[in-house]
Design an enzyme around this catalytic site. Structure first.
Site, PDB file in Angstrom:
ATOM      1  N   PRO A   1       0.818  -1.208   0.000  1.00  4.62           N
ATOM      2  CA  PRO A   1       0.000   0.000   0.000  1.00  4.62           C
ATOM      3  C   PRO A   1       0.856   1.264   0.000  1.00  4.62           C
ATOM      4  CG  PRO A   1      -0.827  -1.588   1.586  1.00  4.62           C
ATOM      5  CD  PRO A   1       0.486  -2.109   1.102  1.00  4.62           C
ATOM      6  N   GLU A   2       0.424   2.255  -0.766  1.00  2.00           N
ATOM      7  CA  GLU A   2       1.136   3.525  -0.830  1.00  2.00           C
ATOM      8  C   GLU A   2       0.266   4.603  -0.187  1.00  2.00           C
ATOM      9  OE1 GLU A   2       2.820   4.200  -4.740  1.00  2.00           O
ATOM     10  OE2 GLU A   2       3.073   2.058  -5.061  1.00  2.00           O
TER      11      GLU A   2
ATOM     12  N   HIS B   1      -6.184 -14.784   9.309  1.00  2.00           N
ATOM     13  CA  HIS B   1      -4.866 -14.256   9.642  1.00  2.00           C
ATOM     14  C   HIS B   1      -4.955 -13.115  10.655  1.00  2.00           C
ATOM     15  CE1 HIS B   1      -3.240 -16.763   6.481  1.00  2.00           C
ATOM     16  NE2 HIS B   1      -4.118 -16.263   5.643  1.00  2.00           N
TER      17      HIS B   1
ATOM     18  N   ARG C   1       0.931 -12.111   5.554  1.00  2.00           N
ATOM     19  CA  ARG C   1       2.369 -12.353   5.403  1.00  2.00           C
ATOM     20  C   ARG C   1       3.189 -11.890   6.603  1.00  2.00           C
ATOM     21  NH1 ARG C   1       2.475 -10.105  -0.856  1.00  2.00           N
ATOM     22  NH2 ARG C   1       1.139 -11.742  -1.724  1.00  2.00           N
TER      23      ARG C   1
END
Length: 292
Positions: free
Chosen positions: A2-3, A98, A118
């Site tokens: 994400p930016e 998760h 992740r």
């Protein structure tokens, strides 16, 4: 990853759903999610429990919420990494596969959940800059402001950009020069400003540097308006919704597709273990010359 637009969408969601609420309980379900907490998960939970979360803030790709109560001068800081999600969920909603950290609140309303497939992202409670009304964590105080920050100094950025001995895309990704710009929006800004990614920054004129900054600002503003860019299910806002700017990208991910400006096929080049997308006609490799 994400930016700026994607992280800003999440910040706005946090500002709407969790700011002003008091933390009643903290569960750390995976220690890696709080690995930046030096004293570990128990310390993380203890420092948060009983505090009231302040207005959500952002510096580049980092988010934080100043803490009030049970001591002061600290903030809850978060980074989404590659796959992190901060979700606001009703307590009755089943846990995500998760789920890494859960915050419950004294009002019994929606929980704040940190989900990270992740586990490259993470949360921590950190000391804030002394006297800083925004509660900026000390660890990110060195990060530059971003183009959408009203305190961003355009003239200082232009001067610093032209003084650097590097190439223009490398400069855009330098978070000490300008924050929040990642690979996607760097390619988009360069396409809009007709600059090749390997253009030496020292060869930019002031006018070209200004156009580049305006292009970065424009593309991120446009992305923000439609919720950011989602290429898969990993980036979502606090309500679990994806962004739609991927439909409007002009360069990134469009290899072999026609340039929307001149019709030439967009190319992809390997660059610093990433990819750069550009139009070989609109964004020609320039001859080196002095800036003016």
């Amino acid at each position: 990853m994400p930016e700026l637009p994607e992280v800003e969408v999440v910040r706005r969601g946090l500002a709407n759903w969790v700011a002003g609420r008091t933390v009643s309980d903290v569960q750390v379900l995976h220690p890696r999610a709080v690995r930046r907490q030096p004293a570990g998960a128990a310390d993380f939970a203890a420092r948060l429990t009983g505090t009231t979360l302040g207005a959500a803030q952002r510096r580049g790709k980092y988010l934080w919420l100043p803490l009030a109560g049970t001591g002061s001068g600290f903030s809850l800081i978060g980074h989404l990494g590659m796959s992190g999600q901060l979700l606001v969920q009703a307590p009755s909603v089943p846990d995500e596969t998760h789920l890494r950290v859960r915050l419950r609140f004294s009002d019994g309303g929606r929980e704040l959940r940190f989900v990270d497939q992740r586990t490259f992202g993470g949360l921590a409670v950190e000391e804030a800059e002394e006297g800083d009304p925004e509660g900026t964590p000390v660890s990110i105080a060195h990060i530059a402001r971003d183009p959408l920050d009203p305190r961003f100094d355009d003239d200082a950025f232009t001067a610093a950009l032209r003084a650097k001995r590097t190439t223009v895309k490398r400069a855009l990704l330098d978070q000490t020069l300008i924050s929040g710009v990642g690979n996607i929006y760097a390619d988009e800004a360069l396409w809009r400003s007709k600059l090749h990614y390997d253009r030496p920054t020292a060869t930019l004129t002031r006018a070209q540097a200004a156009v580049l900054l305006a292009s970065a600002r424009d593309v991120m503003t446009a992305a923000l308006a439609v919720g950011g860019t989602s290429f898969d299910s990993l980036y979502v806002n606090v309500n679990g919704e994806s962004g739609y700017f991927s439909r409007d990208l002009d360069a990134y991910g469009r290899e072999h597709e026609p340039c929307r400006r001149c019709g030439t096929a967009i190319r992809r080049a390997a660059w610093m273990n990433r990819s750069s997308y550009f139009c070989p006609r609109c964004q020609r490799v320039p001859r080196e010359r002095s800036g003016g």
